[in-house]
Design an enzyme around this catalytic site. Structure first.
Site, mmCIF file in Angstrom:
data_model
loop_
_atom_site.group_PDB
_atom_site.id
_atom_site.type_symbol
_atom_site.label_atom_id
_atom_site.label_comp_id
_atom_site.label_asym_id
_atom_site.label_seq_id
_atom_site.Cartn_x
_atom_site.Cartn_y
_atom_site.Cartn_z
ATOM 1 N N SER A 106 97.244 -34.118 -27.833
ATOM 2 C CA SER A 106 96.545 -34.604 -29.026
ATOM 3 C C SER A 106 96.031 -33.453 -29.883
ATOM 4 C CB SER A 106 95.371 -35.490 -28.628
ATOM 5 O OG SER A 106 95.829 -36.555 -27.856
ATOM 6 N N ASP A 156 98.620 -40.666 -28.101
ATOM 7 C CA ASP A 156 97.439 -40.865 -27.267
ATOM 8 C C ASP A 156 96.982 -42.316 -27.370
ATOM 9 O OD1 ASP A 156 95.107 -40.554 -25.827
ATOM 10 O OD2 ASP A 156 94.641 -38.615 -26.735
ATOM 11 N N HIS A 164 94.116 -43.428 -25.705
ATOM 12 C CA HIS A 164 92.737 -43.587 -25.232
ATOM 13 C C HIS A 164 91.805 -43.959 -26.372
ATOM 14 C CE1 HIS A 164 94.822 -41.047 -22.342
ATOM 15 N NE2 HIS A 164 94.133 -41.767 -21.465
#
Ligand code: THG
Length: 939
Positions: free
Chosen positions: A803, A750, A752
């Site tokens: 995630s 991930d 982000h």
């Protein structure tokens, strides 16, 4: 009829032998021995060229095989790791490649057959070892020229073919492509296997095994494990696996990861630990075998063995317990379209819409064409980078131009972007109508690409032979809806050609999920009446194809639609957004777009929106005239396009900031924030009352399909910028006392980090010392850091669904190391239920779920307080109750289902939804919002 090897693999875990090199060294052979009589007049030293021993000392090689077989090996590997023309050239022995492989395969065959005759219930197999060669095809060896390659794909295919022919003619059962450090080399080997198999008229079972380079978990050529698997999964593999690298313990987490995704069998043959200072391997047979037993306990392998440093004693130790464990079961195929470059991109039915950058196209961009023509590849590469920064998840590359040598330009360009990690992250769509250019592109990519495109234009034979070649290179393909009579321009014709193409491809073994139909987005509003229905026909065809041709995907080139309005970007952008909004709802999975130039659907002026929808859905015969009239009218001039937008200064400051965020524009942001700070001295208040509501709005628009990912990314970038402008004044208002350390990270897989960064900032302002591990943090890295820092809490953040699983993995890793530090989970897809059901049970420490950012500081305060124990117990009890309630509701709904089923006799089969609207769309952006949202109780 299943082959003997498949029958054996279905029944048990097979034992692969250990190292050949380590064994040969024990014979203390001299250069003379290596040369034997046959090569005695060669002046160059051959000592160390193990492969030649199959010709000069066959008895020693046979002896080694026999020892491994006696130790219990089911599969022995031939002494041919470097027996390819490229590596043998170093010794001047390239002409002996075929013979060396032939003899090596024969020696192994004889020894295996002898033992099989003694133990008929346990047949032994031979695997022809194919090493990576000593050259790499996907990286440049010349620092000054990143486009150069020391070996090409075609040279590798030739070398591998020679080797594989020798092995197959010598009677080898399996080809083992091992120690893969460059996936493009491996794809060349797979290509060669396919050609030899076709030529010899038989199937050749293939095992492929990669080696990982460091704890980043990537291959030397930079791919993640998932990307590697995706890049080779087109070959009907007997197994995929890992070998060499570090020792068995360090390789285990990767084997587990691979076992989760591989739709074939999994193998692993690690080294006997890492070499010591003297280059020797210290791991004893017993210690090695104990670590190998962990693999069997995890149930993650079908074939296990040893690599460098292992001996028959190591193999014998494993043979003692191998039959106590069942082999890993192969999961069902899930029909997700998986693409890759350095990373993997999955397109599942519930995935978000994928946008493909159109700007790296000489036919679609005057600027790009100019750069390629003048040979300015550096600038051309930066166009690719800008598209990816703007949100492109795939890039379309087209070099079709009469003034350009397409194949050469394609190869150079792809070679160059391969060495730019930020670009090479995303898969490539090779766009050409020239087959030579397509092949040049396919030979330059280690990832799984998309070929754009093939069609029935030249008949079935050419169509199928291209599809077969594309598959051999391991790519997915776009099928344009053309047939021998021309372009499918009506709804009926589009459906008919799609069905025929689908049937042909799937009947010839092409996987349906790798077929991407493009039903032709043609230009509307041209003034020609027959063109009026083009948009509606495209959209209706999407719906029909999704419903009738299972598992395939849909794409189109959006900018074609608005050619009639060239020069008026405002109208063009609006047309694209409206069209996409409806096409996505009808099933469009991806489209070639200008990622930098997409407008927000809901921001389109109502009058213009109506005019465009009238046009697309043919609601009025005069729709074209009305749009043209609008586009030329004076009123329209005051509404500029996104490319040159400025925001009116007459709006109140909150409104201005909202619009900057919504449109993803940062010009003037700093001034507006300054002005806002004059009104609200607390930077936090500005975040709460201006930034968060705007991001909230974006989340909703994204969820409704009215904003596209590139736009959301632009907005997120502006939000980040706003936070960094406000951060200094937030920090200044807080005292520097430390309440203790915290560790924060976005988990592996991930990238982000907006939410995480804000939490990090907020927690930092609250007096905690934050160690931020950034994005893509591996479980191992998080656990290492936690052991070192001993923080009050470990905060795990993630935006996307995978995630969730990764958070479970992190907690398992912490548990394995007896860490008990509280873990705080946060992020869009996370929920209290998932935390209680899936994460908390894996960890003896407490796992808290933070529904939004404000909870983090509160949790930390509770964890530091005197009643922390009580707090932990209450949390755990709460989670236990959640689990109970969930169990109860499950059994209730199971009962309901069975009643329903009895009533209906059968449960309705799920048909692929024509509206692939995912909840992830909502959740995805919600996360950032949720995490950054209410900062209540914060100061
Ligand atoms: N389907 C598939 N592939 C395709 C298309 C398709 N590839 C090419 C094309 N169509 C998609 N790509 C583009 C790229 C740019 C433009 C349109 C489609 C475009 N360019 C501007 C113009 O020509 O006005 C910009 C000009 C410039 O900047 O110089 O519109 O349909 N499978």
């Amino acid at each position: 009829m299943k082959s003997e090897i498949i029958q054996q693999l279905d029944a048990r875990i097979l034992l692969l032998d250990g190292a050949m090199g380590t064994m040969i060294q024990q014979y203390k052979l001299t250069d003379r021995d290596y040369k034997g009589n046959r090569f005695s007049d060669i002046t160059i030293e051959l000592k160390g060229c193990h492969d030649i021993l199959s010709l000069t000392c066959p008895d020693i090689i046979a002896d080694i095989h026999r020892k491994y077989l006696e130790a219990g090996a089911d599969i022995i590997t031939t002494n041919t790791f470097n027996a390819n023309t490229i590596s043998l050239r170093d010794y001047g022995l390239e002409d002996y490649s075929y013979e060396i492989n032939l003899e090596a395969a024969r020696i192994a065959r004889r020894e295996a057959d002898k033992i099989s005759a003694i133990t008929p219930s346990r047949p032994r197999f031979t695997a022809g070892t194919v090493g990576p060669t000593n050259k790499t095809s996907s990286m440049s060896a010349d620092i000054m020229n990143p486009a150069s390659r020391e070996v090409t794909f075609s040279e590798l295919v030739e070398a591998y073919k020679r080797q594989i022919e020798g092995l197959i003619d010598g009677g080898t059962d399996i080809i083992l492509i091992e120690t893969v450090f460059d996936t493009l080399n491996a794809k060349a080997a797979l290509y060669a296997v396919d050609e030899v198999a076709e030529c010899r008229g038989k199937e050749i079972p293939v095992m492929i095994s990669a080696t990982m380079y460091d704890s980043s978990g990537r291959t030397l050529s930079g791919q993640t494990l998932e990307a590697f698997y995706t890049s080779v999964s087109h070959a009907r593999l007997l197994s995929v696996g890992l070998n060499c690298a570090f020792g068995p313990s360090q390789l285990l987490p990767y084997a587990i990861r691979l076992a989760k995704i591989a739709e074939c069998r999994v193998s692993c043959h690690p080294n006997a630990g890492l070499p010591n200072a003297l280059g020797e391997y210290d791991e004893t047979p017993e210690a090695f075998a104990a670590k190998i037993e962990e693999y069997l306990k995890e149930g993650c392998v079908n074939i296990i063995g040893g690599c460098c440093g292992t001996t028959p004693r190591h193999i014998h130790e494993i043979s003692k317990f191998i039959d106590n464990y069942p082999p890993r079961e192969i999961p069902e195929r899930d029909h997700t379209l998986r693409l890759s470059n350095l990373e993997q991109l999955c397109i599942a039915p519930e995935s978000n819409f994928i946008n493909i950058g159109e700007r790296t196209n000489v036919a679609g961009s005057a600027k790009f064409a100019g750069l390629i023509r003048e040979g300015n590849f550096t600038e051309a590469v930066s166009i690719a980078r800008r598209q990816i920064e703007a949100g492109a998840q795939i890039i379309d590359v087209c070099m079709d131009d009469s003034m350009i040598n397409g194949a050469e330009a394609m190869q150079t360009f792809l070679n160059l972007i391969a060495s730019e990690p930020e670009i090479a992250r995303v898969p490539v769509m090779i766009d050409s109508s020239d087959w030579n250019v397509i092949e040049a592109g396919l030979r330059a990519c280690q990832g799984k690409c998309i070929v754009n495109s093939i069609s029935l234009k030249e008949g079935e034979e050419s169509f199928l032979s291209k599809a077969k070649r594309i598959r051999r290179y391991g790519a997915a393909l776009v099928v344009m809806l053309f047939d021998e009579e021309g372009q499918a321009d009506t709804y009926e014709k589009k459906c008919k050609v799609a069905e025929r193409s689908y049937r042909l491809l799937t009947q010839h073994g092409f996987p349906a999920e790798d077929i991407i139909f493009d039903p032709n987005i043609l230009t509307i509003a041209t003034g020609i009446a027959e063109h009026d229905s083009y948009a509606a026909d495209f959209i209706n065809a999407l719906r029909w194809i999704k419903e009738h041709l299972p598992h395939c995907h849909l794409s189109g080139g959006v900018s074609n639609l608005s050619f009639a309005f060239r020069g008026n970007n405002h109208i063009r952008e609006a047309m694209h957004s409206v069209f996409l909004f409806h096409a996505i709802a009808a099933g469009l999975d991806m489209a070639i777009v200008n990622s930098q130039m997409l407008r927000v659907y809901s921001e389109i002026e109502p009058q213009l929106l109506t005019l465009i929808e009238d046009l697309i859905f043919m609601r009025r015969p005069d729709a074209t005239e009305r749009l043209i009239e609008y586009s030329t009218s004076a009123t329209n001039d005051i509404v500029p396009s996104t490319t040159d937008e400025t925001i009116s200064e007459t709006l109140p400051v909150e409104q201005r900031i909202r619009r900057l965020l919504l449109k993803g524009i940062s010009d003037g942001l700093e001034n507006d924030l300054k002005e806002a700070q004059e009104q609200h001295p607390s930077a936090l208040k500005i975040i709460e009352s201006m930034l968060m509501p705007a991001m909230d709005e974006i989340g909703i628009l994204f969820g409704e399909g009215k904003m596209f990912l590139p736009q959301v990314i632009k907005s997120a970038r502006v939000l980040k910028e706003a936070i960094s402008i406000l951060a200094p004044s937030m920090k200044a208002t807080h005292s520097p006392i430390s309440h203790g350390k915290v560790l924060i990270a976005t988990v592996r897989g991930d990238i982000h980090d907006i939410g995480k960064n804000i939490v990090s900032l907020v927690v930092g302002c609250n007096g905690y010392e934050v160690t931020d591990l950034g994005v893509m943090a591996e479980a191992k890295m998080i656990a290492d850091k936690a052991e070192q820092l001993k923080p009050i809490a470990i905060m795990l953040s993630g935006l996307i669904t995978p995630s969730l699983n990764e958070m479970v993995e992190v907690c398992k890793e912490l548990e394995r190391r007896d860490i008990r530090i509280p873990v705080i989970i946060g992020g869009a897809t996370t929920t209290p239920l998932h935390t209680a059901l899936k994460i908390a049970p894996e960890y003896s420490g407490v796992v808290l779920h933070a529904p939004d950012a404000s909870y983090n500081s509160r949790f930390l305060a509770r964890l530091r307080s005197d009643d922390s124990q009580l707090f932990i117990e209450q949390t755990k009890a709460g989670q236990e109750k959640l689990r109970q309630d969930y169990q109860n509701s499950l059994s209730k709904s199971a009962r309901l289902l069975s009643i329903e089923a009895a009533r209906n006799k059968s449960i309705k089969k799920t048909v692929p939804s024509p509206m692939p609207k995912s909840t992830e769309r909502f959740v995805a952006i919600d996360f950032d919002i949720a995490e950054v949202e209410p900062f209540i109780n914060w100061d």
